[in-house]
Design a protein around this motif. Sequence first.
Motif: not given
Length: 337
Positions: A199-202, A13-16, A148-149, A4-8
């Motif tokens: 999306p982490l690969f951004f 928000a982090t990538l932005r 996805l984003m 639950i704590l991974r929070r997509p």
Amino acid sequence: MAFILRRPLAITATLRQTAPSVSSRAFHNTPLALKQQASFFTPKAPTLSSSRNVTRFRSSFRRSYQQSAYNPLAHGDARQRLLYGAGIFGATLVGINLIFNRETREDGGMPEFERRYLNDTFLHTGLGIGIIGITARALHMNGWSFRLMSANPWLVLGAGLVGSIGTMYATMATRPENYVQKYALWTGFNVTQALLLSPLFFMHPAILARAGLYTVGMMGSIAFVGATAKQEKYLYLGGPLLAGVAVVALSGLAPMVIPATATRTLMWSENIWLYGGLAVFGGFTLYDVQKVLHHARLAERGLIPKDPVNESISLELDFLNIFIRMVQILGMQQRRK
């Protein structure tokens, strides 16, 4: 509960926040400045002395620019990076042993059946992380991260939780004798994590590599402590860690409820989600390793079946939660620079 704590939403928000900003004014004004210079100044035939001065200026500028931009950590060879990672792992291992592992096992060391069961669990954990990484990279290259984003975040969160919960419990409910169905469901669980984490690969590859290195060092050192500590020494951590997960989960959901004007409250909730999550899932790694050894002893007596696939799911979730927080912390540090 750990997934639950991974929070997509937090990943998006982090990538932005960490995306590099480009000055449009400077970009569009550069050709205009060149045109104005070309219109106000008439070209003159270059002389021998002027061409030599221009050549010297260019060479000196190139040397000074390259020397100032050199970073030994970014441009170092593979041996230097391996030594750097080994130093982090060794320092973490020594520190954690001095704090948490003052009392070692009293049965003369780890028996062979415990060692074999733990190695099988770590093997499945590594395979699962590899499946997640390769699948997430392939999805990102095919444009899945953009779709996805741009999708509804509540839809992503709901579908991600349903997929994660469904495949995880289906895998755990399948008996190890039915290995075809069990490994198919386990692969589906890993693919579900890859769908959410692509999306982490951004992020910059150097950040992902450093985050992976720090995560492996942290989990490796904690796992060594759990494997060499006294039997069932840290199994009591289950209750306190569940309470910590609840606090971290609430802090992760705080931005959905707290208004954006409450910046101080949002900052504290973000710090709890980041650094509190690191502490909680580091404790879960210690607890899960000792739980694996406890299950190995029960399986040796025939009380439960041997199931390293189920054991690896908990360690995979610990790895993913720590890795995501490492990526976000490193991204924030890069943005401050």
